[in-house]
Design a protein around this motif. Sequence first.
Motif, PDB file in Angstrom:
ATOM      1  N   ARG A   9       0.863  -1.190   0.000  1.00  0.00           N
ATOM      2  CA  ARG A   9       0.000   0.000   0.000  1.00  0.00           C
ATOM      3  C   ARG A   9       0.894   1.232   0.000  1.00  0.00           C
ATOM      4  O   ARG A   9       1.863   1.289   0.753  1.00  0.00           O
ATOM      5  CB  ARG A   9      -0.887   0.009   1.238  1.00  0.00           C
ATOM      6  CG  ARG A   9      -1.809   1.217   1.330  1.00  0.00           C
ATOM      7  CD  ARG A   9      -2.637   1.230   2.606  1.00  0.00           C
ATOM      8  NE  ARG A   9      -3.323  -0.016   2.868  1.00  0.00           N
ATOM      9  CZ  ARG A   9      -4.522  -0.355   2.381  1.00  0.00           C
ATOM     10  NH1 ARG A   9      -5.157   0.477   1.589  1.00  0.00           N
ATOM     11  NH2 ARG A   9      -5.069  -1.515   2.678  1.00  0.00           N
ATOM     12  N   ASN A  10       0.549   2.234  -0.834  1.00  0.00           N
ATOM     13  CA  ASN A  10       1.358   3.455  -0.850  1.00  0.00           C
ATOM     14  C   ASN A  10       0.690   4.594  -0.091  1.00  0.00           C
ATOM     15  O   ASN A  10      -0.393   4.434   0.477  1.00  0.00           O
ATOM     16  CB  ASN A  10       1.725   3.849  -2.288  1.00  0.00           C
ATOM     17  CG  ASN A  10       0.559   4.397  -3.090  1.00  0.00           C
ATOM     18  OD1 ASN A  10      -0.525   4.660  -2.565  1.00  0.00           O
ATOM     19  ND2 ASN A  10       0.759   4.583  -4.371  1.00  0.00           N
ATOM     20  N   GLN A  12      -0.813   7.120  -1.135  1.00  0.00           N
ATOM     21  CA  GLN A  12      -2.062   7.570  -1.759  1.00  0.00           C
ATOM     22  C   GLN A  12      -3.183   6.553  -1.561  1.00  0.00           C
ATOM     23  O   GLN A  12      -4.241   6.673  -2.134  1.00  0.00           O
ATOM     24  CB  GLN A  12      -1.855   7.812  -3.260  1.00  0.00           C
ATOM     25  CG  GLN A  12      -0.682   8.675  -3.608  1.00  0.00           C
ATOM     26  CD  GLN A  12      -0.750  10.042  -2.960  1.00  0.00           C
ATOM     27  OE1 GLN A  12      -1.813  10.637  -2.856  1.00  0.00           O
ATOM     28  NE2 GLN A  12       0.380  10.541  -2.504  1.00  0.00           N
ATOM     29  N   ASP A  13      -2.925   5.508  -0.788  1.00  0.00           N
ATOM     30  CA  ASP A  13      -3.858   4.420  -0.498  1.00  0.00           C
ATOM     31  C   ASP A  13      -4.129   3.526  -1.709  1.00  0.00           C
ATOM     32  O   ASP A  13      -5.129   2.826  -1.761  1.00  0.00           O
ATOM     33  CB  ASP A  13      -5.171   4.957   0.072  1.00  0.00           C
ATOM     34  CG  ASP A  13      -5.817   3.985   1.041  1.00  0.00           C
ATOM     35  OD1 ASP A  13      -5.080   3.188   1.655  1.00  0.00           O
ATOM     36  OD2 ASP A  13      -7.051   4.005   1.168  1.00  0.00           O
ATOM     37  N   SER A  14      -3.225   3.539  -2.673  1.00  0.00           N
ATOM     38  CA  SER A  14      -3.305   2.594  -3.788  1.00  0.00           C
ATOM     39  C   SER A  14      -2.679   1.275  -3.347  1.00  0.00           C
ATOM     40  O   SER A  14      -1.830   1.253  -2.449  1.00  0.00           O
ATOM     41  CB  SER A  14      -2.554   3.134  -5.015  1.00  0.00           C
ATOM     42  OG  SER A  14      -3.177   4.298  -5.490  1.00  0.00           O
ATOM     43  N   TYR A  31      -2.200  -3.618 -10.040  1.00  0.00           N
ATOM     44  CA  TYR A  31      -2.104  -2.331  -9.357  1.00  0.00           C
ATOM     45  C   TYR A  31      -3.511  -1.765  -9.267  1.00  0.00           C
ATOM     46  O   TYR A  31      -4.202  -1.643 -10.271  1.00  0.00           O
ATOM     47  CB  TYR A  31      -1.198  -1.381 -10.145  1.00  0.00           C
ATOM     48  CG  TYR A  31      -0.649  -0.238  -9.321  1.00  0.00           C
ATOM     49  CD1 TYR A  31       0.641  -0.295  -8.819  1.00  0.00           C
ATOM     50  CD2 TYR A  31      -1.416   0.874  -9.050  1.00  0.00           C
ATOM     51  CE1 TYR A  31       1.157   0.750  -8.063  1.00  0.00           C
ATOM     52  CE2 TYR A  31      -0.915   1.917  -8.292  1.00  0.00           C
ATOM     53  CZ  TYR A  31       0.370   1.853  -7.800  1.00  0.00           C
ATOM     54  OH  TYR A  31       0.889   2.875  -7.044  1.00  0.00           O
ATOM     55  N   LEU A  32      -3.957  -1.454  -8.063  1.00  0.00           N
ATOM     56  CA  LEU A  32      -5.265  -0.859  -7.836  1.00  0.00           C
ATOM     57  C   LEU A  32      -5.025   0.579  -7.414  1.00  0.00           C
ATOM     58  O   LEU A  32      -4.625   0.846  -6.279  1.00  0.00           O
ATOM     59  CB  LEU A  32      -6.019  -1.619  -6.733  1.00  0.00           C
ATOM     60  CG  LEU A  32      -7.352  -1.015  -6.299  1.00  0.00           C
ATOM     61  CD1 LEU A  32      -8.380  -1.114  -7.417  1.00  0.00           C
ATOM     62  CD2 LEU A  32      -7.864  -1.711  -5.049  1.00  0.00           C
ATOM     63  N   THR A  33      -5.207   1.500  -8.364  1.00  0.00           N
ATOM     64  CA  THR A  33      -4.916   2.898  -8.055  1.00  0.00           C
ATOM     65  C   THR A  33      -6.148   3.607  -7.506  1.00  0.00           C
ATOM     66  O   THR A  33      -7.261   3.390  -7.969  1.00  0.00           O
ATOM     67  CB  THR A  33      -4.373   3.646  -9.284  1.00  0.00           C
ATOM     68  OG1 THR A  33      -4.043   4.983  -8.883  1.00  0.00           O
ATOM     69  CG2 THR A  33      -5.358   3.704 -10.436  1.00  0.00           C
ATOM     70  N   ARG A  34      -5.910   4.415  -6.512  1.00  0.00           N
ATOM     71  CA  ARG A  34      -6.960   5.297  -5.970  1.00  0.00           C
ATOM     72  C   ARG A  34      -6.830   6.688  -6.577  1.00  0.00           C
ATOM     73  O   ARG A  34      -7.669   7.539  -6.369  1.00  0.00           O
ATOM     74  CB  ARG A  34      -6.828   5.399  -4.459  1.00  0.00           C
ATOM     75  CG  ARG A  34      -6.906   4.090  -3.760  1.00  0.00           C
ATOM     76  CD  ARG A  34      -8.300   3.841  -3.252  1.00  0.00           C
ATOM     77  NE  ARG A  34      -8.296   2.592  -2.500  1.00  0.00           N
ATOM     78  CZ  ARG A  34      -9.259   1.698  -2.613  1.00  0.00           C
ATOM     79  NH1 ARG A  34     -10.274   1.903  -3.406  1.00  0.00           N
ATOM     80  NH2 ARG A  34      -9.207   0.595  -1.906  1.00  0.00           N
ATOM     81  N   THR A  36      -6.720   8.689  -9.986  1.00  0.00           N
ATOM     82  CA  THR A  36      -6.980   8.581 -11.416  1.00  0.00           C
ATOM     83  C   THR A  36      -7.061   9.964 -12.033  1.00  0.00           C
ATOM     84  O   THR A  36      -7.437  10.931 -11.375  1.00  0.00           O
ATOM     85  CB  THR A  36      -8.287   7.823 -11.718  1.00  0.00           C
ATOM     86  OG1 THR A  36      -9.381   8.569 -11.194  1.00  0.00           O
ATOM     87  CG2 THR A  36      -8.275   6.433 -11.121  1.00  0.00           C
ATOM     88  N   ALA A  42     -11.720   3.509  -7.968  1.00  0.00           N
ATOM     89  CA  ALA A  42     -10.452   2.810  -8.152  1.00  0.00           C
ATOM     90  C   ALA A  42     -10.541   1.820  -9.303  1.00  0.00           C
ATOM     91  O   ALA A  42     -11.606   1.284  -9.594  1.00  0.00           O
ATOM     92  CB  ALA A  42     -10.079   2.086  -6.866  1.00  0.00           C
ATOM     93  N   TRP A  68      -2.444   1.280 -17.598  1.00  0.00           N
ATOM     94  CA  TRP A  68      -3.676   1.702 -16.938  1.00  0.00           C
ATOM     95  C   TRP A  68      -4.853   1.234 -17.777  1.00  0.00           C
ATOM     96  O   TRP A  68      -5.320   1.911 -18.673  1.00  0.00           O
ATOM     97  CB  TRP A  68      -3.679   3.199 -16.703  1.00  0.00           C
ATOM     98  CG  TRP A  68      -2.517   3.613 -15.859  1.00  0.00           C
ATOM     99  CD1 TRP A  68      -1.456   4.366 -16.255  1.00  0.00           C
ATOM    100  CD2 TRP A  68      -2.275   3.263 -14.498  1.00  0.00           C
ATOM    101  NE1 TRP A  68      -0.565   4.498 -15.224  1.00  0.00           N
ATOM    102  CE2 TRP A  68      -1.047   3.832 -14.136  1.00  0.00           C
ATOM    103  CE3 TRP A  68      -2.965   2.509 -13.558  1.00  0.00           C
ATOM    104  CZ2 TRP A  68      -0.507   3.695 -12.858  1.00  0.00           C
ATOM    105  CZ3 TRP A  68      -2.423   2.380 -12.300  1.00  0.00           C
ATOM    106  CH2 TRP A  68      -1.216   2.965 -11.951  1.00  0.00           C
TER     107      TRP A  68
END
Length: 113
Positions: A9-10, A12-14, A31-34, A36, A42, A68
Amino acid sequence: QCQLNGLWRNEQDSLMEISSLRDNGDFQGKYLTRVTLSGGCAHISPLKGIQQQPAEGGWPTFAFTVRWDKFSNATTAFAGQCFVDAGGKETLTTMWLLREPVGSLKEDWKATR
């Protein structure tokens, strides 16, 4: 020894999940990005990379790309290193470059962040 396999987890909460790390250093995951460009919810995108094992006593470096998927035409390349503190906590540090498509060579200056 720092292990890339697992869930990360980073700030940025991704989330990043590295699900397969081969003996030659190749790995893949999701990778689940928060964060965008379009706002919204997400999204899960595929990632592929490589880990370089250091000489004994060092920490591994790695690089990976994320396509992405389904919400952006951008691609991001990450490069970093894994560290383990005295308490055994693993931390990944990375730098990244995000490339968005542009319509012409004249617009190239604004395509990479």
